[in-house]
Each structure stands twice: as C-alpha cells, then as structure tokens.
Write an enzyme that holds these catalytic residues in place. Structure first.
Site, PDB file in Angstrom:
ATOM      1  N   ASP A  24      -4.527   1.591  -4.601  1.00  0.00           N
ATOM      2  CA  ASP A  24      -3.240   0.900  -4.597  1.00  0.00           C
ATOM      3  C   ASP A  24      -2.650   1.107  -6.006  1.00  0.00           C
ATOM      4  O   ASP A  24      -3.380   1.495  -6.930  1.00  0.00           O
ATOM      5  CB  ASP A  24      -3.508  -0.587  -4.298  1.00  0.00           C
ATOM      6  N   ASP A  26       0.306  -1.117  -7.938  1.00  0.00           N
ATOM      7  CA  ASP A  26       0.573  -2.317  -8.743  1.00  0.00           C
ATOM      8  C   ASP A  26      -0.657  -3.207  -8.854  1.00  0.00           C
ATOM      9  O   ASP A  26      -1.229  -3.629  -7.844  1.00  0.00           O
ATOM     10  CB  ASP A  26       1.715  -3.133  -8.108  1.00  0.00           C
TER      11      ASP A  26
HETATM   12  O1  M1P Z   1       3.396  -2.483  -4.575  1.00  0.00           O
HETATM   13  C1  M1P Z   1       3.628  -3.795  -4.239  1.00  0.00           C
HETATM   14  C2  M1P Z   1       5.118  -4.059  -4.061  1.00  0.00           C
HETATM   15  O2  M1P Z   1       5.804  -3.760  -5.266  1.00  0.00           O
HETATM   16  C3  M1P Z   1       7.148  -4.077  -5.289  1.00  0.00           C
HETATM   17  O3  M1P Z   1       7.287  -5.463  -5.078  1.00  0.00           O
HETATM   18  P1  M1P Z   1       8.002  -6.476  -6.088  1.00  0.00           P
HETATM   19  O4  M1P Z   1       9.171  -5.776  -6.702  1.00  0.00           O
HETATM   20  O5  M1P Z   1       8.377  -7.631  -5.208  1.00  0.00           O
HETATM   21  O6  M1P Z   1       6.962  -6.889  -7.117  1.00  0.00           O
HETATM   22  C4  M1P Z   1       7.920  -3.391  -4.179  1.00  0.00           C
HETATM   23  O7  M1P Z   1       8.117  -2.043  -4.495  1.00  0.00           O
HETATM   24  C5  M1P Z   1       7.204  -3.537  -2.845  1.00  0.00           C
HETATM   25  O8  M1P Z   1       7.775  -2.656  -1.907  1.00  0.00           O
HETATM   26  C6  M1P Z   1       5.734  -3.230  -2.941  1.00  0.00           C
HETATM   27  O9  M1P Z   1       5.091  -3.511  -1.724  1.00  0.00           O
END
Ligand code: M1P
Length: 270
Positions: A24, A26
């Site tokens: 993953d 983030d």
């Molecule tokens: O990768 C997790 C999420 O990251 C972003 O979410 P947010 O801006 O709310 O933190 C988005 O790009 C979302 O699509 C993605 O699932």
C-alpha cells in the site's frame, strides 16, 4: 533509488522469482500524501534485487509520482516491477501500461449524473468549519469524494480529519449514499483522512491480483506463488482489508513506513 535507474535482474532471474511484495502507499511506503524517505527508497531498491516489487494504492498515478517518483527523481513506473494505481484499475508492468476498465463506462453517464447531483447537494448543505475546492475527483476506476475538498492544505487536512472523526461526517455521508444508491452495486471506502473512494463492488485492492494471475499466462510471464501484501488499513472497513485477508496473499499489517522497513528487513535480510 535516487537518480538514474539501478540495474535489476530480469523478473525471471530474481533469486526468489516466484515471490512478489506488494505495498500500500499512504502510511505504508510514505507518510500520508507526503514523500518517501531515503531509507525507504534504498530498502525498495535492495528488495528489488531479490523479489518482484509492486505497489497498490487507492490514489491516482499523479499522487504516487509525487510521493515516490519525485523524491527518487525517477518515473514511479520505473521504480517498481508492477504499479497499481486506483487499486489496479491503472496498471503498469515494467513501465508498460496494461489494459484497464473504467468507472464511467461501467456505471453509465445517466446514473453517474444522478450520483454527482446527490453528492454535491449533500456537501453544499454540510455545516463544517471550512470548505475548499474539488469535492469530487473523477478518476479512471473510481471517484473520490471529499466534503472539505481535495485542495485542502496539509494543515487543513489534519484539522478536517479531527472534525470528521468527532462528527462522523464521512460515515453519515456514506450511510446516506448506501440508502439512496443501494441498487448500483457500489462500495464506499474511507481509506484516507479527508475523503472516501467510490467504486464498483469488487474493484477494491484485490482487483490488482488479476494482473498478476494474467502474468503467468503470458509468454515469459511469472507465476507468483507467494504474494506478500503490506498495508496499514488492514482492519475491517479499511481499504487494505480485502487484499490483506485474501487467500492469495500473505498479509502484513504495518503501523508506519518505518515499520514496513523493519518487517521487510527481517523477512528478506536486505
Ligand atoms: O491511499 C489512501 C487514500 O488517500 C487519499 O485519501 P485522503 O486524501 O482522504 O487522505 C485519496 O487519494 C484516496 O483515494 C485514497 O484511498
């Protein structure tokens, strides 16, 4: 992994050629919406000498380039053997784009317009401390809906997230959408801090596994017998849950990018 591409053995010549590590993005490879560390880039580079590596992110390719490619000063599609953006609805193998589907084709213009009308009305009526811009981000395989707007700064994102958790803005919004559009077969996934993703049921992160299965069927393709998946939102309702619990993967729940590095080093001795 900073600067020009390092040399890697071909996929067929990797010491553990039937193993792939999928990450993953983030809070697994990078802090949310922020750049990867030098240590992470170096760890990925070392790992790629041994096994195939890929990422599977909910976000689009532009954001993965910002978070991974820019700090490495390379196209992100050169840094991984497999790049799966938008859960794999946009997919690259060794820098070459693979065939993909589209959300709008699947849903149809009329139903999409109805959905957008409902979403924008709901956001217009929301009483939240502030609103910015881009409340719906239209992507190939999904839409991303943000009550505060995707143009929020990092500071505003943090403030909004706290407010949202306290007032359950996204959770309530998703309940309303499920009630009104239950017939459409959509999944709503709260994967980040300020938004949620909307996509056809089944187009979660497990979607990308079909690209790996197809690989084995191509001339010179590889059968990946062991698929390690690393993610931070592996709990039920999190956007890593489905792929983490899928019988085709060996799941690793991580707490942060530093935790990912620790586990990778332990598992692969890099
Ligand atoms: O990768 C997790 C999420 O990251 C972003 O979410 P947010 O801006 O709310 O933190 C988005 O790009 C979302 O699509 C993605 O699932």
């Amino acid at each position: 992994m900073v600067g020009p591409a390092a040399a890697y053995p071909s996929l067929a010549d990797r010491p553990m050629k039937n193993t792939i590590c999928l990450f993953d993005v983030d809070d697994t490879l990078t802090p949310a919406r922020n750049p990867a560390s030098r240590e992470m880039l170096a760890t990925l580079e070392a790992l790629r000498q041994k096994v195939a590596i890929g990422y599977v992110g909910g976000s689009n390719l532009v954001k993965q380039q910002e978070q991974l490619g820019i700090p490495a000063r390379r196209p992100v599609t050169d840094m991984f053997d497999f790049c799966f953006s938008e859960n794999g609805l946009i997919a690259y193998r060794l820098g070459v784009e693979l065939a993909s589907q589209s959300f709008i084709k699947w849903l149809g213009e009329e139903q999409y317009k109805e959905l957008v009308r409902f979403i924008l009305h709901h956001i217009a009526d929301l009483d939240i401390p502030f609103k910015r811009g881009t409340f719906i981000e239209f992507r190939n395989g999904m839409i991303n809906v943000s009550p505060v707007g995707r143009n929020a700064t990092n500071e505003e994102r943090e403030a909004y997230e706290k407010f949202d958790l306290e007032h359950k803005i996204r959770e309530t919004f998703v309940e309303k959408l499920k009630e009104r559009f239950g017939h459409l077969g959509l999944t709503y996934s709260i994967g980040g801090k300020i938004s949620f993703d909307v996509f056809p049921t089944g187009w979660d992160k497990t979607y990308c596994l079909q690209h790996l299965e197809n690989d084995a069927k191509q001339p010179g393709g590889i059968k990946y017998k062991t698929i390690h998946f690393f993610g931070d939102k592996t709990f039920k309702g999190g956007n890593d849950y489905e792929i983490f619990t899928d019988s085709r993967t060996t799941g690793h729940a991580v707490k942060s990018p530093e935790d990912t590095i620790r586990i990778v080093k332990e598992l692969f001795g890099v």
